[in-house]
Design a protein around this motif. Sequence first.
Motif, PDB file in Angstrom:
ATOM      1  N   ARG A 319      92.823 -34.405 -69.439  1.00 20.34           N
ATOM      2  CA  ARG A 319      93.990 -34.277 -69.593  1.00 20.34           C
ATOM      3  C   ARG A 319      94.224 -33.810 -67.727  1.00 20.34           C
ATOM      4  N   ILE A 320      94.871 -34.035 -67.030  1.00 25.32           N
ATOM      5  CA  ILE A 320      95.970 -33.555 -66.603  1.00 25.32           C
ATOM      6  C   ILE A 320      96.609 -32.831 -67.705  1.00 25.32           C
ATOM      7  N   HIS A 321      97.201 -32.999 -68.588  1.00 28.59           N
ATOM      8  CA  HIS A 321      98.290 -32.112 -69.146  1.00 28.59           C
ATOM      9  C   HIS A 321      97.596 -31.238 -69.892  1.00 28.59           C
ATOM     10  N   ASP A 322      95.829 -31.479 -70.262  1.00 33.94           N
ATOM     11  CA  ASP A 322      95.051 -30.413 -70.859  1.00 33.94           C
ATOM     12  C   ASP A 322      95.356 -29.187 -69.686  1.00 33.94           C
ATOM     13  N   LEU A 323      95.836 -28.844 -68.997  1.00 35.97           N
ATOM     14  CA  LEU A 323      95.482 -28.094 -67.326  1.00 35.97           C
ATOM     15  C   LEU A 323      96.549 -27.345 -68.135  1.00 35.97           C
ATOM     16  N   ARG A 324      97.576 -27.834 -69.136  1.00 32.16           N
ATOM     17  CA  ARG A 324      98.653 -26.596 -68.925  1.00 32.16           C
ATOM     18  C   ARG A 324      98.032 -26.468 -70.956  1.00 32.16           C
ATOM     19  N   HIS A 325      97.479 -27.150 -71.202  1.00 29.73           N
ATOM     20  CA  HIS A 325      96.910 -26.079 -72.487  1.00 29.73           C
ATOM     21  C   HIS A 325      95.724 -24.669 -72.030  1.00 29.73           C
ATOM     22  N   SER A 326      96.084 -24.991 -70.749  1.00 31.47           N
ATOM     23  CA  SER A 326      94.529 -24.293 -70.205  1.00 31.47           C
ATOM     24  C   SER A 326      95.169 -22.851 -70.178  1.00 31.47           C
ATOM     25  N   HIS A 327      96.100 -23.054 -69.096  1.00 30.67           N
ATOM     26  CA  HIS A 327      97.402 -22.155 -68.844  1.00 30.67           C
ATOM     27  C   HIS A 327      97.429 -21.249 -69.679  1.00 30.67           C
ATOM     28  N   ALA A 328      97.908 -22.242 -71.244  1.00 34.84           N
ATOM     29  CA  ALA A 328      98.758 -21.351 -72.772  1.00 34.84           C
ATOM     30  C   ALA A 328      97.235 -20.507 -73.198  1.00 34.84           C
ATOM     31  N   SER A 329      95.913 -21.458 -73.070  1.00 36.45           N
ATOM     32  CA  SER A 329      95.041 -20.618 -73.867  1.00 36.45           C
ATOM     33  C   SER A 329      94.479 -19.591 -72.678  1.00 36.45           C
ATOM     34  N   PHE A 330      94.830 -19.415 -71.342  1.00 38.45           N
ATOM     35  CA  PHE A 330      94.094 -18.459 -70.711  1.00 38.45           C
ATOM     36  C   PHE A 330      94.960 -16.820 -71.216  1.00 38.45           C
ATOM     37  N   LEU A 331      96.364 -17.112 -71.424  1.00 40.09           N
ATOM     38  CA  LEU A 331      97.114 -15.983 -71.677  1.00 40.09           C
ATOM     39  C   LEU A 331      97.328 -15.793 -72.635  1.00 40.09           C
ATOM     40  N   ILE A 332      96.914 -16.517 -74.053  1.00 43.19           N
ATOM     41  CA  ILE A 332      97.393 -16.247 -75.416  1.00 43.19           C
ATOM     42  C   ILE A 332      95.345 -15.373 -75.731  1.00 43.19           C
ATOM     43  N   ASN A 333      94.212 -15.990 -74.557  1.00 43.89           N
ATOM     44  CA  ASN A 333      92.756 -15.090 -75.383  1.00 43.89           C
ATOM     45  C   ASN A 333      92.711 -13.800 -74.496  1.00 43.89           C
ATOM     46  N   LYS A 334      93.720 -13.548 -73.910  1.00 42.09           N
ATOM     47  CA  LYS A 334      94.283 -12.579 -72.352  1.00 42.09           C
ATOM     48  C   LYS A 334      95.134 -11.557 -73.536  1.00 42.09           C
ATOM     49  N   GLY A 335      95.426 -12.192 -74.824  1.00 45.22           N
ATOM     50  CA  GLY A 335      96.707 -11.050 -75.323  1.00 45.22           C
ATOM     51  C   GLY A 335      98.440 -11.036 -74.545  1.00 45.22           C
ATOM     52  N   ALA A 336      98.511 -11.989 -73.790  1.00 42.53           N
ATOM     53  CA  ALA A 336      99.992 -11.775 -74.025  1.00 42.53           C
ATOM     54  C   ALA A 336     101.011 -11.855 -74.814  1.00 42.53           C
ATOM     55  N   ALA A 342     105.638 -18.725 -74.653  1.00 40.25           N
ATOM     56  CA  ALA A 342     107.078 -19.777 -74.933  1.00 40.25           C
ATOM     57  C   ALA A 342     107.364 -19.724 -73.414  1.00 40.25           C
ATOM     58  N   SER A 343     107.838 -18.725 -72.938  1.00 38.31           N
ATOM     59  CA  SER A 343     109.293 -18.555 -71.902  1.00 38.31           C
ATOM     60  C   SER A 343     108.696 -19.336 -70.319  1.00 38.31           C
ATOM     61  N   ARG A 344     107.495 -18.696 -69.946  1.00 40.56           N
ATOM     62  CA  ARG A 344     106.971 -19.537 -69.159  1.00 40.56           C
ATOM     63  C   ARG A 344     106.988 -20.584 -69.600  1.00 40.56           C
ATOM     64  N   LEU A 345     105.770 -21.742 -70.398  1.00 40.31           N
ATOM     65  CA  LEU A 345     106.442 -22.632 -70.725  1.00 40.31           C
ATOM     66  C   LEU A 345     106.620 -23.749 -70.871  1.00 40.31           C
ATOM     67  N   GLY A 346     108.429 -23.074 -70.317  1.00 42.36           N
ATOM     68  CA  GLY A 346     109.551 -23.528 -71.801  1.00 42.36           C
ATOM     69  C   GLY A 346     109.477 -24.500 -72.489  1.00 42.36           C
ATOM     70  N   ASP A 347     108.706 -23.562 -73.288  1.00 43.34           N
ATOM     71  CA  ASP A 347     108.973 -24.192 -75.239  1.00 43.34           C
ATOM     72  C   ASP A 347     110.035 -23.187 -75.088  1.00 43.34           C
ATOM     73  N   ASN A 348     109.595 -23.356 -76.960  1.00 37.08           N
ATOM     74  CA  ASN A 348     109.869 -22.089 -78.063  1.00 37.08           C
ATOM     75  C   ASN A 348     108.808 -21.401 -78.094  1.00 37.08           C
ATOM     76  N   VAL A 349     109.491 -20.522 -79.043  1.00 46.32           N
ATOM     77  CA  VAL A 349     107.308 -19.461 -79.771  1.00 46.32           C
ATOM     78  C   VAL A 349     107.536 -20.697 -80.385  1.00 46.32           C
ATOM     79  N   GLU A 350     108.698 -20.921 -81.842  1.00 44.58           N
ATOM     80  CA  GLU A 350     107.761 -21.438 -82.705  1.00 44.58           C
ATOM     81  C   GLU A 350     107.065 -22.495 -82.382  1.00 44.58           C
ATOM     82  N   THR A 351     107.520 -23.940 -81.366  1.00 44.20           N
ATOM     83  CA  THR A 351     106.228 -24.850 -80.546  1.00 44.20           C
ATOM     84  C   THR A 351     104.909 -24.862 -79.930  1.00 44.20           C
ATOM     85  N   VAL A 352     104.730 -23.295 -79.289  1.00 44.58           N
ATOM     86  CA  VAL A 352     104.381 -22.780 -79.189  1.00 44.58           C
ATOM     87  C   VAL A 352     103.122 -22.024 -79.774  1.00 44.58           C
ATOM     88  N   LEU A 353     103.536 -21.449 -81.215  1.00 44.98           N
ATOM     89  CA  LEU A 353     102.920 -20.639 -82.843  1.00 44.98           C
ATOM     90  C   LEU A 353     102.101 -22.340 -83.028  1.00 44.98           C
TER      91      LEU A 353
END
Length: 376
Positions: A319-336, A342-353
């Motif tokens: 889905r289009i929304h999965d591009l947002r997941h793709s962005h987050a997944s890319f950053l997580i897997n690169k150790g960001a 969370a700040s970049r996504l406009g979420d809180n840490v708890e939601t991202v976790l």
Amino acid sequence: NPRGGINNMSVYQRDNKFYYKGKYTLPDGRSVFYNRLAKGCTCLEDARILEKNFIMKKELERYEVRTGSTVTFGKLCEIYFEDRRNVRKSTTIQNDKFGLTKLVRLRPVCLCDIKPATIQVILDEMEKNGASTSYVNKIRSLAHKILAYAVREDLLESNPVDKVAKLVRPDELEEEIHFWTYDEFSTFIENVDQNKHNRYYCFYNFQYFMGCRKGESLALNWNDINFDNNTVKINKTIAQQLKGIPYKLTPPKTKNSIRTIKMPDMLIKIMRDRYARVSQEENFSRTNFVFGDEQPLGIKYIGVLFKQYAEFAGVPVIRIHDLRHSHASFLINKGANIKAIASRLGDNVETVLGVYTHLFFETEDELVKIINENCY
């Protein structure tokens, strides 16, 4: 008025806020004076609508006292949506109204006749017909929210949904998060026709490299793009496919959603090229939509074209929304840093976790490796 009534209504403004005041008479002859803040109203007309709704509610209460009848669930919904019109996002109201289609059999039922078993039967039928756990619980929450409003307005003594447990299926797998790796996105975007579908090409790149919600991206105008600092200001979202209007700009999802984020180098070039192209057009204005012109791109066709290009490129259809997941997944897997993500996504840490827990589990071996290599 010996039978009770409402009179002396007035609306006024004070300190940039709107109020309505007046007096109504109870059926027993006692007078009640009130002076209420018109919450969420930005003009006198909105306050008058809220005042009208207040009158409607009081008339319903009087009707109950005089006749011994009670308000139906359908009538309650009308009052609820009218009352919340100025304090709820258009998309929230639209989604709630759609959800009510699952509760349609409650419309003629008097509030006093709605029991926990009444709600349970509806939810059980949804489950039997194959609805997911999350969707069944979403409808339960909607019923709870509306009936809680009835409790606050003294139309019900207690909320029957409080005694209806959330659906839990121990054997049901959590809904899997779908995303593209960078290689998969690269394969996809290489197949998008940059000339024929340039606006969509830019939009898909923006979604992958910025991780914004699609409504946030579609709401952007060129004043929100700062090419000096290479930043994007997110302070609104857009609702489309609303009844009677093509779109509506609203505040973003949460306070955390208001943010300014940087563009990576490859996206800066894409956006600069897009700006150079559209700024030469006759009707160009910096208030035009970045992804559109005087009107935003239609979300439905964005999805249709996205699927067509994904199938043509031979990558998994997401889905289009999965591009947002793709962005987050890319950053997580690169150790960001998780807080920065969370700040970049406009979420809180708890939601991202919570959303991306499985990705952190996948890096567990890497964490242990770090400990083993650095502790003696």
